[in-house]
Design an enzyme around this catalytic site. Structure first.
Site, PDB file in Angstrom:
ATOM      1  N   ARG A  59     -23.760  -6.815 -24.123  1.00  0.00           N
ATOM      2  CA  ARG A  59     -25.015  -7.206 -23.470  1.00  0.00           C
ATOM      3  C   ARG A  59     -26.243  -6.620 -24.160  1.00  0.00           C
ATOM      4  O   ARG A  59     -27.337  -7.156 -24.033  1.00  0.00           O
ATOM      5  CB  ARG A  59     -24.959  -6.875 -21.979  1.00  0.00           C
ATOM      6  N   GLU A  96     -18.078   5.232 -18.254  1.00  0.00           N
ATOM      7  CA  GLU A  96     -17.910   5.288 -16.798  1.00  0.00           C
ATOM      8  C   GLU A  96     -16.538   4.757 -16.384  1.00  0.00           C
ATOM      9  O   GLU A  96     -15.910   5.271 -15.477  1.00  0.00           O
ATOM     10  CB  GLU A  96     -19.037   4.488 -16.132  1.00  0.00           C
TER      11      GLU A  96
END
Ligand code: AMP
Length: 175
Positions: A59, A96
């Site tokens: 992205r 994460e």
């Protein structure tokens, strides 16, 4: 003037891609041409002192590329393992959810070039730190980091400041 608040164009998807993760989906924002241009211009402005703009797969490519097109600067892809065909260097790091390896070409961009690094979301900061170190290892000069948005509770900004002192971190859609 964007008719809709830019922050309202970020959709939050609970438990994606796995339970416990609150995924910040930027696709409603990029589907709105006016909003996409607005954030791209803001990123381009932050990159005015750079020679190149680098984006982190996938992205980060979207926003780095649009800022490159607006400023006629070259784009540097920082890709996941095994995707770049030329000479590369790599860096493996934790994020994460899981771990990842990033790579950059070492045989295209002139050493010492100034680079602005762009990604969509700043979470723990691990990806951005690894990508910045990769740019440095490739002989390039990172001059700043830009994210569309961050997740303040994960303290990514503080981790970047500790790992990369002096490097400016900007968030376009600050909360
Ligand atoms: P981190 O290394 O923890 O800062 O994670 C940042 C990278 O993972 C970026 O490339 C983001 O696209 C992606 N990412 C991490 N957490 C999220 C999230 N909650 N929503 C959307 N993307 C995320």
């Amino acid at each position: 003037m964007v008719s809709k608040n830019l922050n309202d164009l970020i959709r939050v998807i609970p438990d994606f891609p796995k339970p416990g993760i609150s995924f910040k989906d930027i696709t409603p924002l990029i589907a709105n041409g006016e909003a996409f241009l607005n954030v791209s211009k803001q990123i381009a402005q932050l990159g005015r002192e750079s020679d190149y703009i680098a984006g982190i797969e996938a992205r980060g490519f979207i926003f780095a590329s649009s800022a490159c097109a607006l400023t006629e600067k070259g784009f540097i892809p920082i890709r996941k393992s095994g995707k770049l065909p030329g000479n590369t260097i790599s860096s493996t790091y934790d994020l994460e959810y899981g771990s990842a390896t990033l790579e950059v070409h070492t045989d295209i961009i002139k050493q010492g070039s100034k680079v602005l690094l762009v990604d969509d979301v700043l979470a723990t900061g691990g990806t951005a730190i690894a990508a910045t170190k990769l740019l440095k290892a490739a002989g390039l000069l990172p001059i700043g980091l830009v994210f569309l948005l961050d997740i303040p509770e994960l303290n990514g900004k503080a981790r970047i400041a500790e790992a990369l002192p002096g490097l400016k971190t900007e968030v376009i859609l600050a909360q």
